[in-house]
Each structure stands twice: as C-alpha cells, then as structure tokens.
Design a protein around this motif. Sequence first.
Motif, PDB file in Angstrom:
ATOM      1  N   GLY A  85      19.101  71.074  47.201  1.00  0.00           N
ATOM      2  CA  GLY A  85      19.084  72.404  46.852  1.00  0.00           C
ATOM      3  C   GLY A  85      17.753  73.246  47.447  1.00  0.00           C
ATOM      4  N   GLU A  86      16.587  72.406  47.438  1.00  0.00           N
ATOM      5  CA  GLU A  86      15.538  73.180  47.716  1.00  0.00           C
ATOM      6  C   GLU A  86      14.883  72.942  48.986  1.00  0.00           C
ATOM      7  N   TRP A  87      14.232  73.837  49.651  1.00  0.00           N
ATOM      8  CA  TRP A  87      13.791  73.857  51.241  1.00  0.00           C
ATOM      9  C   TRP A  87      12.346  73.171  50.858  1.00  0.00           C
ATOM     10  N   LEU A  88      12.396  72.061  51.772  1.00  0.00           N
ATOM     11  CA  LEU A  88      11.154  71.314  51.899  1.00  0.00           C
ATOM     12  C   LEU A  88      10.850  71.097  53.257  1.00  0.00           C
ATOM     13  N   MET A  89       9.577  70.966  53.595  1.00  0.00           N
ATOM     14  CA  MET A  89       9.182  70.500  54.969  1.00  0.00           C
ATOM     15  C   MET A  89       9.182  69.317  55.194  1.00  0.00           C
ATOM     16  N   ILE A  90       9.749  69.087  56.304  1.00  0.00           N
ATOM     17  CA  ILE A  90       9.610  67.532  56.840  1.00  0.00           C
ATOM     18  C   ILE A  90       8.961  67.451  57.942  1.00  0.00           C
ATOM     19  N   HIS A  91       8.395  68.489  58.627  1.00  0.00           N
ATOM     20  CA  HIS A  91       7.399  68.075  59.751  1.00  0.00           C
ATOM     21  C   HIS A  91       6.565  69.509  59.582  1.00  0.00           C
ATOM     22  N   ASP A  92       5.227  69.344  59.784  1.00  0.00           N
ATOM     23  CA  ASP A  92       4.424  70.527  59.906  1.00  0.00           C
ATOM     24  C   ASP A  92       3.538  70.095  61.186  1.00  0.00           C
ATOM     25  N   HIS A  93       3.480  71.230  62.248  1.00  0.00           N
ATOM     26  CA  HIS A  93       2.617  70.777  63.339  1.00  0.00           C
ATOM     27  C   HIS A  93       1.794  72.197  63.281  1.00  0.00           C
ATOM     28  N   VAL A  94       0.522  71.872  63.344  1.00  0.00           N
ATOM     29  CA  VAL A  94      -0.618  72.962  63.712  1.00  0.00           C
ATOM     30  C   VAL A  94      -1.229  72.467  64.962  1.00  0.00           C
ATOM     31  N   SER A  95      -1.774  73.465  65.755  1.00  0.00           N
ATOM     32  CA  SER A  95      -2.704  73.368  67.129  1.00  0.00           C
ATOM     33  C   SER A  95      -3.397  74.352  67.401  1.00  0.00           C
ATOM     34  N   VAL A  96      -4.137  74.328  68.385  1.00  0.00           N
ATOM     35  CA  VAL A  96      -4.803  75.290  69.221  1.00  0.00           C
ATOM     36  C   VAL A  96      -4.546  74.941  70.584  1.00  0.00           C
ATOM     37  N   PRO A  97      -4.502  75.837  71.487  1.00  0.00           N
ATOM     38  CA  PRO A  97      -4.542  75.560  72.974  1.00  0.00           C
ATOM     39  C   PRO A  97      -5.983  74.689  73.429  1.00  0.00           C
TER      40      PRO A  97
END
Length: 154
Positions: free
Chosen positions: A123-135
């Motif tokens: 019942g809770e929205w949890l992150m399963i993947h986090d992607h952070v980038s710069v060009p």
Amino acid sequence: MPTTTPINSLDEQIRQRMEDWRTSFEAKDVDGMMSFYADGDAFSAFDLMPPIEFRGGDMWRQNWVGFFAAWEGALHLEFSNVEVHASHDLAIARLLVRLVGTMEGQKFDLWVRTTNCFRRIDGEWLMIHDHVSVPLDFATGQSLMNLSPAKPFG
C-alpha cells in the motif's frame, strides 16, 4: 462549502512522495530518506558518484551518510519539468533537479537529470530504482555540470 480532497490520483500520490523525499533530503535526514526506498535487493540506483551501481538498502544508506557529511550548511533542491506516469502498482517520475549547496568549501548550483521508479508495496509507494545523471561531452570526456533547463514545462 469547501471540502478537503484526499490525494487520490496516482500522479498526485507520486508527486507528494517526491515532495516528501525533498523535505527529508534538505533536512539531511538519512532515516527519513531510507523510508522512501524498497528494502534490500529490491532497490537499485545509478548515481553521480561511484560505484557504477548501488544494489540494496545497506549500500544506499552508506551513500547517503557520506553524501550528507560532505555538505556544509543548508542544501536546497528545486524540481522542474516533472512528469509522472503511473498505473496500478508501478510509477515513473522523470524530472530535472537543481541542487544548491556547499561541499568541502566549493559552492554548487547544478541541474541533474533524475528518473525514479516506484512500486506500490503493501500500500505504500517505494522507490525501486533511482537514476541521477548529467550529460557528457564525448569529445572531452567531461561531465557537463553547467547546463540548466531551457524552459520549464510547468
């Protein structure tokens, strides 16, 4: 007569999770941050700093501990061009994030690209993947950390 409307749409639920995540981030609250991620190996991340992949909550927690320890004073995040695509138990948030703060005496004001994948677990929205980038400038091999959005979408 005004009424209070609960957050019903999946899009609104994910946007609220992102806002709550930002609050924990700006407070440098590691425990608060970890409450947004799925447990164990159900979570992975591609972040700006090494290693090339984070797998599992313990590894990710240590990343946050080191990250927050390196920043002096306040951290500020700004979200721009937020897009949410959600259906039943899966959602993706795609956005540009501005990070402002001082790390080891150096002032930072940079925009990064972020994609967060969520799964509704118990019942809770949890992150399963986090992607952070710069060009990347392929000609020089240098990260392009001085870019900003041309124009916000809304």
